[in-house]
Design an enzyme around this catalytic site. Structure first.
Site, PDB file in Angstrom:
ATOM      1  N   LYS A  13       0.765  -1.230  -0.107  1.00 36.19           N
ATOM      2  CA  LYS A  13       0.150  -0.033  -0.088  1.00 36.19           C
ATOM      3  C   LYS A  13       0.711   1.262   0.056  1.00 36.19           C
ATOM      4  CE  LYS A  13      -2.291  -0.856   3.829  1.00 36.19           C
ATOM      5  NZ  LYS A  13      -1.771  -2.048   4.270  1.00 36.19           N
ATOM      6  N   ARG A 123      11.262  -6.779   4.600  1.00 42.69           N
ATOM      7  CA  ARG A 123      11.042  -5.180   4.791  1.00 42.69           C
ATOM      8  C   ARG A 123      11.822  -4.513   5.643  1.00 42.69           C
ATOM      9  NH1 ARG A 123       5.266  -2.493   5.291  1.00 42.69           N
ATOM     10  NH2 ARG A 123       5.088  -3.177   7.472  1.00 42.69           N
ATOM     11  N   ARG A 156      11.007  -3.497  11.065  1.00 43.55           N
ATOM     12  CA  ARG A 156      10.160  -2.579  11.835  1.00 43.55           C
ATOM     13  C   ARG A 156       9.698  -3.680  12.945  1.00 43.55           C
ATOM     14  NH1 ARG A 156       4.976  -0.238   8.530  1.00 43.55           N
ATOM     15  NH2 ARG A 156       3.707  -1.420  10.076  1.00 43.55           N
TER      16      ARG A 156
HETATM   17  P1  AMP Z   1       0.846   0.243   8.929  1.00 40.51           P
HETATM   18  O1  AMP Z   1       2.045   0.844   9.078  1.00 40.51           O
HETATM   19  O2  AMP Z   1      -0.315   0.792   8.208  1.00 40.51           O
HETATM   20  O3  AMP Z   1       0.877  -1.184   8.763  1.00 40.51           O
HETATM   21  O4  AMP Z   1       0.279   0.251  10.435  1.00 40.51           O
HETATM   22  C1  AMP Z   1       1.002  -0.023  11.555  1.00 40.51           C
HETATM   23  C2  AMP Z   1       0.138  -0.237  12.943  1.00 40.51           C
HETATM   24  O5  AMP Z   1      -0.361   1.097  13.039  1.00 40.51           O
HETATM   25  C3  AMP Z   1      -0.943  -1.357  12.728  1.00 40.51           C
HETATM   26  O6  AMP Z   1      -0.740  -2.566  12.950  1.00 40.51           O
HETATM   27  C4  AMP Z   1      -2.046  -0.595  13.758  1.00 40.51           C
HETATM   28  O7  AMP Z   1      -1.286  -1.030  15.037  1.00 40.51           O
HETATM   29  C5  AMP Z   1      -1.699   0.782  13.757  1.00 40.51           C
HETATM   30  N1  AMP Z   1      -2.729   1.194  12.749  1.00 40.51           N
HETATM   31  C6  AMP Z   1      -2.377   2.181  11.668  1.00 40.51           C
HETATM   32  N2  AMP Z   1      -3.420   2.540  11.041  1.00 40.51           N
HETATM   33  C7  AMP Z   1      -4.467   2.163  11.830  1.00 40.51           C
HETATM   34  C8  AMP Z   1      -5.925   2.292  11.796  1.00 40.51           C
HETATM   35  N3  AMP Z   1      -6.468   3.086  10.773  1.00 40.51           N
HETATM   36  N4  AMP Z   1      -6.759   2.048  12.737  1.00 40.51           N
HETATM   37  C9  AMP Z   1      -6.039   1.340  13.755  1.00 40.51           C
HETATM   38  N5  AMP Z   1      -4.783   1.093  13.731  1.00 40.51           N
HETATM   39  C10 AMP Z   1      -3.752   1.510  12.959  1.00 40.51           C
END
Ligand code: AMP
Length: 210
Positions: A13, A123, A156
């Protein structure tokens, strides 16, 4: 253009959002990146979110909805944006509508779970600017430092195998229902995530132009 990119963690994404936002001259907004920034800064909101992020769980809806509401008020978001990682639940999608945001398209990047696990093990992210790389598909030039800012790249914390399994479960249970939700609104487009980043981008741009 107001676009949402859906997909499992590691589906690409963020990578695709970066390419598309450059093409359309609009910002890519990632709630994950905004949360990681707050965590790095030690902000109260970051401290609250960290427990959830580290455990591979979703941060409560109220918190992320608040973050997005503020971010979408900024000048650079007035002509459009790409949302990467938001919404992740149906209540978050409804909150977006309640804010008066009219989404043009929702693209779901589909990648099988086994492939996600392999991808996330490779990653790497920049500890400073948050840029994302992959040891095979998009390596940093010198193998150690971020191409953009020169800081070190690392795995990460929430990309460890156990947390990845939890995040995948959370994705299927809480986020995937959004496909049905946006299908109902006639906005859902499906893109199959390819091994080559450029191939996925080509598919994505194709569905956006239709
Ligand atoms: P990402 O970088 O999009 O993979 O997000 C990393 C982490 O941030 C996720 O595993 C959630 O813990 C939190 N997170 C990101 N976006 C959201 C969202 N829209 N709602 C809830 N938690 C989120």
């Amino acid at each position: 253009m107001k676009l949402i990119i859906l997909g499992a963690p590691g589906a690409g994404k963020g990578t695709q959002a970066e390419v598309v936002c450059e093409k359309y001259g609009i910002p890519a907004i990632s709630t994950g990146a905004l949360l990681r920034e707050s965590i790095k800064d030690g902000a109260p909101l970051g401290l609250e979110a960290k427990v959830f992020v580290d455990q591979g769980q979703l941060v409560p809806d109220g918190v992320v909805i608040g973050i997005i509401k503020e971010r979408l008020k900024k000048d650079d978001a007035q002509n459009g944006f790409i949302l990467d990682g938001f919404p992740r639940t149906v209540p978050q999608a409804k909150a977006l509508t309640e804010m008066g945001v009219k989404i043009d398209s929702v693209v779901s990047i589909e990648v099988p779970d086994e492939e996600i696990v392999t991808r996330l093990s490779g990653r790497r992210v920049c500890l400073d600017c948050g840029a994302s790389y992959h040891t095979s598909y998009h390596p940093v030039k010198d193998g150690i430092h971020c191409d953009k800012c020169g800081s070190e790249v690392a795995i990460r914390q929430d990309d460890n195998p156990d947390t990845v399994q939890k995040r995948l479960r959370v994705y299927h249970e809480q986020t995937e229902p959004l496909k049905e939700y946006y299908l109902g609104e006639g906005k859902l487009k499906i893109v199959i995530g390819q091994e080559e980043i450029a191939d996925t981008t080509a598919e994505l741009l194709k569905v956006l132009e239709v």
